[in-house]
Design a protein around this motif. Structure first.
Motif, PDB file in Angstrom:
ATOM      1  N   GLY A 104       0.847  -1.181   0.000  1.00 58.20           N
ATOM      2  CA  GLY A 104       0.000   0.000   0.000  1.00 58.20           C
ATOM      3  C   GLY A 104       0.880   1.227   0.000  1.00 58.20           C
ATOM      4  N   MET A 105       0.358   2.334  -0.467  1.00 59.14           N
ATOM      5  CA  MET A 105       1.152   3.556  -0.568  1.00 59.14           C
ATOM      6  C   MET A 105       0.971   4.444   0.649  1.00 59.14           C
ATOM      7  SD  MET A 105       0.847   4.629  -4.591  1.00 59.14           S
ATOM      8  CE  MET A 105       1.384   3.468  -5.869  1.00 59.14           C
ATOM      9  N   HIS A 106       2.013   5.174   0.963  1.00 63.86           N
ATOM     10  CA  HIS A 106       1.986   6.161   2.041  1.00 63.86           C
ATOM     11  C   HIS A 106       0.760   7.060   1.858  1.00 63.86           C
ATOM     12  CE1 HIS A 106       3.233   9.470   4.639  1.00 63.86           C
ATOM     13  NE2 HIS A 106       4.239   8.727   5.080  1.00 63.86           N
ATOM     14  N   PRO A 107       0.055   7.380   2.935  1.00 67.63           N
ATOM     15  CA  PRO A 107      -1.158   8.204   2.783  1.00 67.63           C
ATOM     16  C   PRO A 107      -0.917   9.567   2.147  1.00 67.63           C
ATOM     17  CG  PRO A 107      -0.585   7.889   5.102  1.00 67.63           C
ATOM     18  CD  PRO A 107       0.227   6.925   4.324  1.00 67.63           C
ATOM     19  N   GLN A 108       0.315  10.078   2.217  1.00 67.97           N
ATOM     20  CA  GLN A 108       0.611  11.351   1.563  1.00 67.97           C
ATOM     21  C   GLN A 108       0.662  11.216   0.038  1.00 67.97           C
ATOM     22  OE1 GLN A 108      -0.170  13.478   4.200  1.00 67.97           O
ATOM     23  NE2 GLN A 108       1.305  14.768   3.123  1.00 67.97           N
ATOM     24  N   LEU A 109       0.639   9.974  -0.463  1.00 70.84           N
ATOM     25  CA  LEU A 109       0.578   9.768  -1.906  1.00 70.84           C
ATOM     26  C   LEU A 109      -0.861   9.706  -2.415  1.00 70.84           C
ATOM     27  CD1 LEU A 109       3.426   7.145  -2.544  1.00 70.84           C
ATOM     28  CD2 LEU A 109       3.563   9.638  -2.435  1.00 70.84           C
ATOM     29  N   ALA A 110      -1.806  10.053  -1.574  1.00 67.77           N
ATOM     30  CA  ALA A 110      -3.222  10.017  -1.961  1.00 67.77           C
ATOM     31  C   ALA A 110      -3.541  10.831  -3.218  1.00 67.77           C
ATOM     32  CB  ALA A 110      -4.080  10.490  -0.786  1.00 67.77           C
TER      33      ALA A 110
END
Length: 421
Positions: A104-110
């Motif tokens: 999963g991607m870091h939430p800042q990559l939303a």
């Protein structure tokens, strides 16, 4: 010109007489006679609207300088060792975006979620150099030269430009720092600039209402037969060819603050100007996080990841009808250790993640062979996919280029992240 703009080729490969002219002498002559112009090249380098024709594919290579931590950007939440090794720095699984059973991607990559959902964003994990190299500068050079064991000074992007038709320096363009990276260095003509506003001749501004300065420079150099004069004529043509990009709308206000947003906003203008650019390089620095990686509420990772994602998302929105021909690859010289250190940081490691977005990308999924993590002081993410295998798919599918030419002596493995034109 008014800033660090460079048109560059090898000064020895095409014309032997250039070898007698030192680089320092050429630079000093250019600076003295044409303001702050910096030119390295020859009279055979040309850039005009005729040679800078519309490019069918554009590759943007985004270098995350300083060794970005791929385990924070694309988190292996399905590997329990990740949370054991990083009790303070690990990103909680329930906060990740674009999540599957393992990653999963870091939430800042939303901000990249729309690209992911539309199948235009992918990640390849456990990528990197053939063998570990923990020196930033040596690893950068090895990564960008991409020709292990060769003494020839030529980068893989310069070799790629050399496989395509034309000899315009606009075909290979470095934006942001005005200095060519190793990947761009070589025989094929390329250009570097800090910004579009600085790609003009000195004195060619609102105060010169009759165009006298430009006419004087042409009078001085157009009929001259010297090597320096040839470089000046190349500069004139490059500035002329870049004019359509300079005339495009500057949408800098749509991008996040910081150098990356500023650079990508300029890149979008170059692409929208349709001046024949094929390869563009951009840097984002400050990824060397031995301290203050932080968590989801504070720290340098949170800031950098947010600017990275916001800038890429704004870039593809800004491209308009040109987005369908642009492929972006983000990579870093090496990754970081699996285990966090005592300073809320991460030390130099090995394997990493590569992000690919845009044209030709078979997105919405993660690629690569996951090697599993181990939790000890010296543990690294191992490399299971040579980074050149990923780049080989990009250059063969988007440019029909020969892998043997761009990556000499390398036999790529199939990754499957790209689709043909």
């Amino acid at each position: 010109m008014t800033g660090p703009v460079t048109t560059m080729t090898s000064t020895t490969s095409c014309c032997p007489e250039y070898a007698a002219l030192s680089r320092r002498g050429l630079l000093q002559g250019a600076a003295a006679l044409a303001g702050t112009t910096t030119v390295l090249g020859s009279a055979v380098v040309t850039a005009s609207p005729a040679t800078a024709a519309s490019a069918g594919s554009v590759l943007v290579v985004l270098s995350l300088r300083g060794a970005a931590d791929g385990l924070s950007l694309v988190v292996p939440h399905g590997d329990p060792v990740y949370y054991q090794a990083r009790p303070r720095l690990a990103v909680a699984a329930d906060r990740l975006v674009n999540k599957d059973g393992m990653f999963g991607m870091h939430p800042q990559l939303a901000p990249l979620e729309p690209l992911w959902r539309s199948g235009r964003l992918a990640a390849v994990h456990a990528t990197g150099l053939p063998v570990p190299n923990r020196s930033h500068f040596a690893a950068m050079e090895e990564l960008e030269d991409a020709d292990a064991g060769s003494a020839e000074r030529q980068g893989w992007l310069n070799r790629l430009v050399g496989t395509t038709a034309g000899d315009s320096p606009l075909q290979g363009f470095t934006m942001g720092g005005g200095v060519l990276p190793t990947s761009m260095y070589g025989d094929a003509p390329v250009m570097a600039a800090a910004s579009l506003s600085q790609t003009r001749l000195p004195g060619d501004d609102q105060w010169d209402t009759i165009g006298g300065r430009v006419r004087s420079l042409h009078t001085l150099w157009d009929a001259d037969a010297s090597v320096l004069a040839g470089s000046m004529r190349s500069t004139f043509r490059a500035v002329e060819a870049l004019a359509p990009a300079s005339a495009t709308t500057d949408n800098r206000g749509r991008y996040p603050a910081g150098d990356l947003g500023a650079a990508l906003s300029q890149v979008a203008r170059v692409v929208r100007g349709d001046v024949g650019v094929e390869v563009i390089t951009v840097d984002q620095g400050d990824w060397d996080m031995h301290t203050d990686v932080g968590n989801l509420e504070w720290g340098r990772m949170r800031t950098n990841a947010g600017r990275l994602a916001g800038s890429i998302a704004a870039f593809f929105d800004d491209l308009g009808d040109q987005a369908s021909k642009v492929t972006l690859v983000a990579l870093s010289e090496f990754g970081r250790r699996v285990q966090e250190n005592a300073n809320w940081g991460l030390d130099h490691g090995y394997g990493n993640v590569m992000l690919l977005a845009g044209a030709g990308v078979k997105g919405g999924r993660y690629y690569g062979t996951w090697p599993g993590l181990t939790n000890d002081l010296d543990s690294d993410l191992l490399v299971t996919t040579d980074y050149r295998s990923v780049l080989s798919e990009v250059v063969t599918t988007r440019f029909r280029a020969s892998t043997a030419t761009v990556f000499p002596g390398f036999a790529p493995e199939q990754v499957g992240v790209m689709t043909s034109l």
